[in-house]
Design a protein around this motif. Sequence first.
Motif, mmCIF file in Angstrom:
data_model
loop_
_atom_site.group_PDB
_atom_site.id
_atom_site.type_symbol
_atom_site.label_atom_id
_atom_site.label_comp_id
_atom_site.label_asym_id
_atom_site.label_seq_id
_atom_site.Cartn_x
_atom_site.Cartn_y
_atom_site.Cartn_z
ATOM 1 N N GLY A 183 0.840 -1.194 0.000
ATOM 2 C CA GLY A 183 0.000 0.000 0.000
ATOM 3 C C GLY A 183 0.873 1.240 0.000
ATOM 4 O O GLY A 183 1.853 1.303 0.745
ATOM 5 N N GLY A 184 0.522 2.214 -0.835
ATOM 6 C CA GLY A 184 1.339 3.420 -0.916
ATOM 7 C C GLY A 184 0.515 4.658 -1.180
ATOM 8 O O GLY A 184 -0.454 4.617 -1.949
ATOM 9 N N SER A 185 0.896 5.746 -0.543
ATOM 10 C CA SER A 185 0.183 7.012 -0.731
ATOM 11 C C SER A 185 0.885 7.933 -1.719
ATOM 12 O O SER A 185 0.306 8.940 -2.127
ATOM 13 C CB SER A 185 0.022 7.724 0.613
ATOM 14 O OG SER A 185 1.286 7.976 1.205
ATOM 15 N N TRP A 186 2.114 7.592 -2.121
ATOM 16 C CA TRP A 186 2.883 8.514 -2.955
ATOM 17 C C TRP A 186 2.309 8.675 -4.358
ATOM 18 O O TRP A 186 2.627 9.652 -5.041
ATOM 19 C CB TRP A 186 4.344 8.052 -3.049
ATOM 20 C CG TRP A 186 4.600 6.956 -4.037
ATOM 21 C CD1 TRP A 186 4.840 7.079 -5.390
ATOM 22 C CD2 TRP A 186 4.631 5.547 -3.774
ATOM 23 N NE1 TRP A 186 5.019 5.854 -5.966
ATOM 24 C CE2 TRP A 186 4.899 4.891 -5.005
ATOM 25 C CE3 TRP A 186 4.473 4.777 -2.625
ATOM 26 C CZ2 TRP A 186 5.009 3.503 -5.104
ATOM 27 C CZ3 TRP A 186 4.585 3.401 -2.729
ATOM 28 C CH2 TRP A 186 4.840 2.781 -3.945
ATOM 29 N N VAL A 187 1.447 7.751 -4.776
ATOM 30 C CA VAL A 187 0.889 7.840 -6.133
ATOM 31 C C VAL A 187 -0.199 8.905 -6.241
ATOM 32 O O VAL A 187 -0.625 9.239 -7.351
ATOM 33 C CB VAL A 187 0.335 6.468 -6.600
ATOM 34 C CG1 VAL A 187 1.458 5.466 -6.788
ATOM 35 C CG2 VAL A 187 -0.702 5.937 -5.624
ATOM 36 N N ALA A 188 -0.623 9.420 -5.106
ATOM 37 C CA ALA A 188 -1.637 10.487 -5.112
ATOM 38 C C ALA A 188 -1.224 11.571 -4.131
ATOM 39 O O ALA A 188 -1.856 11.751 -3.082
ATOM 40 C CB ALA A 188 -3.012 9.932 -4.764
ATOM 41 N N PRO A 189 -0.165 12.326 -4.442
ATOM 42 C CA PRO A 189 0.314 13.361 -3.525
ATOM 43 C C PRO A 189 -0.759 14.415 -3.268
ATOM 44 O O PRO A 189 -1.519 14.778 -4.171
ATOM 45 C CB PRO A 189 1.512 13.978 -4.265
ATOM 46 C CG PRO A 189 1.877 12.998 -5.326
ATOM 47 C CD PRO A 189 0.623 12.277 -5.686
#
Length: 213
Positions: A183-189
């Motif tokens: 899971g990552g949040s960096w793809v939607a700054p």
Amino acid sequence: MEPATQSQKAQSICELAPIIPVLIVETVEQAEPLARALVAGGLPALEVTLRTEAALDVIAAMSRVEGGVVGAGTLLTPDDVKRAVDAGAQFGVSPGSSDKLLAACEDEGLALLPGAASATEAMRLLEAGYFIQKFFPAEAAGGAPFLKSLSSPLPQISFCPTGGVSPENATDYLSLPNVICAGGSWVAPKDKVKSGDWDAIEALARNAAKLPR
């Protein structure tokens, strides 16, 4: 839905792409264009965290985007589960687990990625039938070296590490035999979501979708 069946469904969702975007969306107006950008970039499974007032409306709006599989994150209570399902969530993610939360997801038929941060927590969830789990908070709980150390004694469990996963360390996780996705949040700054730079978000998603696993 039985826990093993929930985990089978969760497994199929986790196999869609190497990264599940972890999304904090402030307004429902951002929902559909954000989902379209991420899906177009190759990341169809979307985790909308229940951390904003708009989250449930965002789940409902994103669920209308063709090709998207929308889930609810930060599930903490049975009420969270009920509201997420009513909004159209197809899967759920929790930072940890409790008997009440697990029972609510089973009653609602919601595929769940329950959180674990230790061998004991992972074993208890496995005993209950959950063989696909979230490892959270990934970096703070020991990172890729910790997960690697669990792969030999607990080969039955596959994890989705979340929390501190970035483009710099994602491959460290994805290369492990017991990691199914991350899971990552960096793809939607936050700044690009706020400005509506959907092309940039699609490009970030496209790069994330190419990560080897």
